[in-house]
Design a protein around this motif. Structure first.
Motif, PDB file in Angstrom:
ATOM      1  N   ALA A  22       0.845  -1.239  -0.021  1.00  0.00           N
ATOM      2  CA  ALA A  22      -0.027   0.086   0.144  1.00  0.00           C
ATOM      3  C   ALA A  22       0.780   1.325   0.282  1.00  0.00           C
ATOM      4  CB  ALA A  22      -1.056  -0.017   1.191  1.00  0.00           C
ATOM      5  N   VAL A  23       2.134   1.378   0.978  1.00  0.00           N
ATOM      6  CA  VAL A  23       2.747   2.450   0.792  1.00  0.00           C
ATOM      7  C   VAL A  23       3.605   2.540  -0.717  1.00  0.00           C
ATOM      8  CG1 VAL A  23       4.737   3.443   1.676  1.00  0.00           C
ATOM      9  CG2 VAL A  23       3.134   2.436   3.229  1.00  0.00           C
ATOM     10  N   MET A  24       3.723   1.539  -1.158  1.00  0.00           N
ATOM     11  CA  MET A  24       4.517   1.491  -2.686  1.00  0.00           C
ATOM     12  C   MET A  24       3.571   2.209  -3.474  1.00  0.00           C
ATOM     13  SD  MET A  24       5.778  -1.515  -5.176  1.00  0.00           S
ATOM     14  CE  MET A  24       4.143  -1.725  -5.249  1.00  0.00           C
ATOM     15  N   ALA A  25       2.211   1.533  -3.532  1.00  0.00           N
ATOM     16  CA  ALA A  25       1.348   2.252  -4.573  1.00  0.00           C
ATOM     17  C   ALA A  25       0.905   3.854  -4.120  1.00  0.00           C
ATOM     18  CB  ALA A  25       0.130   1.448  -4.391  1.00  0.00           C
ATOM     19  N   ILE A  26       1.076   4.122  -2.959  1.00  0.00           N
ATOM     20  CA  ILE A  26       0.703   5.326  -2.448  1.00  0.00           C
ATOM     21  C   ILE A  26       1.954   6.315  -3.059  1.00  0.00           C
ATOM     22  CG2 ILE A  26       0.781   7.144  -0.588  1.00  0.00           C
ATOM     23  CD1 ILE A  26      -0.836   5.208   0.828  1.00  0.00           C
ATOM     24  N   MET A  27       3.071   5.940  -3.078  1.00  0.00           N
ATOM     25  CA  MET A  27       4.239   6.596  -3.232  1.00  0.00           C
ATOM     26  C   MET A  27       4.418   6.848  -5.212  1.00  0.00           C
ATOM     27  SD  MET A  27       7.171   5.397  -0.799  1.00  0.00           S
ATOM     28  CE  MET A  27       8.595   5.730  -1.854  1.00  0.00           C
ATOM     29  N   PHE A  28       3.602   5.511  -5.684  1.00  0.00           N
ATOM     30  CA  PHE A  28       3.794   5.559  -7.142  1.00  0.00           C
ATOM     31  C   PHE A  28       2.861   6.553  -7.574  1.00  0.00           C
ATOM     32  CE2 PHE A  28       1.483   3.750 -10.878  1.00  0.00           C
ATOM     33  CZ  PHE A  28       2.540   3.737 -11.486  1.00  0.00           C
ATOM     34  N   ILE A  29       1.818   6.728  -7.055  1.00  0.00           N
ATOM     35  CA  ILE A  29       0.506   7.534  -7.470  1.00  0.00           C
ATOM     36  C   ILE A  29       0.982   8.995  -7.079  1.00  0.00           C
ATOM     37  CG2 ILE A  29      -1.913   8.414  -6.982  1.00  0.00           C
ATOM     38  CD1 ILE A  29      -1.407   6.044  -8.860  1.00  0.00           C
ATOM     39  N   HIS A  30       1.505   9.382  -6.111  1.00  0.00           N
ATOM     40  CA  HIS A  30       2.151  10.443  -5.595  1.00  0.00           C
ATOM     41  C   HIS A  30       3.253  11.086  -6.453  1.00  0.00           C
ATOM     42  CE1 HIS A  30       3.338  13.932  -3.070  1.00  0.00           C
ATOM     43  NE2 HIS A  30       4.453  13.671  -3.130  1.00  0.00           N
ATOM     44  N   ASN A  31       4.069  10.021  -6.960  1.00  0.00           N
ATOM     45  CA  ASN A  31       5.168  10.682  -7.781  1.00  0.00           C
ATOM     46  C   ASN A  31       4.331  10.991  -9.143  1.00  0.00           C
ATOM     47  OD1 ASN A  31       7.136  10.171  -6.204  1.00  0.00           O
ATOM     48  ND2 ASN A  31       7.670   8.226  -6.718  1.00  0.00           N
ATOM     49  N   ILE A  32       3.648  10.373  -9.585  1.00  0.00           N
ATOM     50  CA  ILE A  32       2.885  10.496 -10.973  1.00  0.00           C
ATOM     51  C   ILE A  32       2.071  12.031 -10.699  1.00  0.00           C
ATOM     52  CG2 ILE A  32       1.039  10.129 -12.569  1.00  0.00           C
ATOM     53  CD1 ILE A  32       1.593   7.237 -11.975  1.00  0.00           C
ATOM     54  N   GLU A  33       1.526  12.203  -9.860  1.00  0.00           N
ATOM     55  CA  GLU A  33       1.020  13.656  -9.498  1.00  0.00           C
ATOM     56  C   GLU A  33       1.721  14.774  -9.171  1.00  0.00           C
ATOM     57  OE1 GLU A  33      -1.849  12.361  -6.077  1.00  0.00           O
ATOM     58  OE2 GLU A  33      -3.487  11.787  -7.471  1.00  0.00           O
ATOM     59  N   HIS A  34       2.813  14.594  -8.301  1.00  0.00           N
ATOM     60  CA  HIS A  34       3.689  15.448  -8.069  1.00  0.00           C
ATOM     61  C   HIS A  34       4.562  15.984  -9.091  1.00  0.00           C
ATOM     62  CE1 HIS A  34       6.363  17.911  -5.416  1.00  0.00           C
ATOM     63  NE2 HIS A  34       7.342  17.298  -6.056  1.00  0.00           N
ATOM     64  N   PHE A  35       5.048  14.737 -10.162  1.00  0.00           N
ATOM     65  CA  PHE A  35       5.685  15.455 -11.193  1.00  0.00           C
ATOM     66  C   PHE A  35       5.126  15.898 -12.314  1.00  0.00           C
ATOM     67  CE2 PHE A  35       8.726  12.715  -8.843  1.00  0.00           C
ATOM     68  CZ  PHE A  35       9.494  13.625  -8.289  1.00  0.00           C
ATOM     69  N   ASN A  36       3.636  15.843 -12.314  1.00  0.00           N
ATOM     70  CA  ASN A  36       2.649  16.223 -13.416  1.00  0.00           C
ATOM     71  C   ASN A  36       2.942  15.528 -14.677  1.00  0.00           C
ATOM     72  OD1 ASN A  36       1.691  18.356 -11.962  1.00  0.00           O
ATOM     73  ND2 ASN A  36       3.237  19.729 -12.249  1.00  0.00           N
ATOM     74  N   PHE A  37       2.812  14.199 -14.747  1.00  0.00           N
ATOM     75  CA  PHE A  37       2.881  13.435 -15.735  1.00  0.00           C
ATOM     76  C   PHE A  37       1.609  13.128 -16.490  1.00  0.00           C
ATOM     77  CE2 PHE A  37       6.715  11.190 -13.858  1.00  0.00           C
ATOM     78  CZ  PHE A  37       7.819  12.141 -14.398  1.00  0.00           C
ATOM     79  N   TYR A  38       0.823  14.450 -16.456  1.00  0.00           N
ATOM     80  CA  TYR A  38      -0.639  14.472 -16.934  1.00  0.00           C
ATOM     81  C   TYR A  38      -0.871  14.393 -18.587  1.00  0.00           C
ATOM     82  CZ  TYR A  38      -2.344  14.721 -12.075  1.00  0.00           C
ATOM     83  OH  TYR A  38      -2.449  14.353 -10.804  1.00  0.00           O
ATOM     84  N   GLU A  39       0.430  14.905 -19.078  1.00  0.00           N
ATOM     85  CA  GLU A  39       0.328  15.360 -20.443  1.00  0.00           C
ATOM     86  C   GLU A  39       0.915  14.098 -21.180  1.00  0.00           C
ATOM     87  OE1 GLU A  39       1.441  19.171 -21.806  1.00  0.00           O
ATOM     88  OE2 GLU A  39       0.593  19.886 -19.844  1.00  0.00           O
TER      89      GLU A  39
END
Length: 81
Positions: A22-39
């Motif tokens: 669960a912590v690994m998945a939270i960090m994975f999602i946080h990294n995607i959101e934090h580094f703005n990989f939305y485009e």
């Protein structure tokens, strides 16, 4: 001379493993959101564009809400114990 067996830990390994996941998945999602990989990069075809969107939506569906829920549940379980 008798050999003493080492004391077994009172920890539950399955709970620790699930909490780590669960912590690994939270960090994975946080990294995607934090580094703005939305485009996404410019897709070469309509298939690649839909594949990019499908993978993105699947990752967030599998990891985002469930990771926070699993971590919260296991935190409460450990606090109860």
């Amino acid at each position: 001379m008798e050999h003493e067996m080492p004391q077994k830990s009172a920890r539950i390994e399955v709970v620790d493993a699930l909490r780590g996941f669960a912590v690994m998945a939270i960090m994975f999602i946080h990294n995607i959101e934090h580094f703005n990989f939305y485009e996404f990069p410019e897709a070469s075809s309509a298939f690649m564009k839909s594949l990019n969107g499908g993978v993105w939506d699947t990752l967030f569906f599998l990891f985002s809400g469930k990771a926070y829920a699993i971590f919260s549940l296991l935190f409460g379980f450990s606090f109860f114990i």
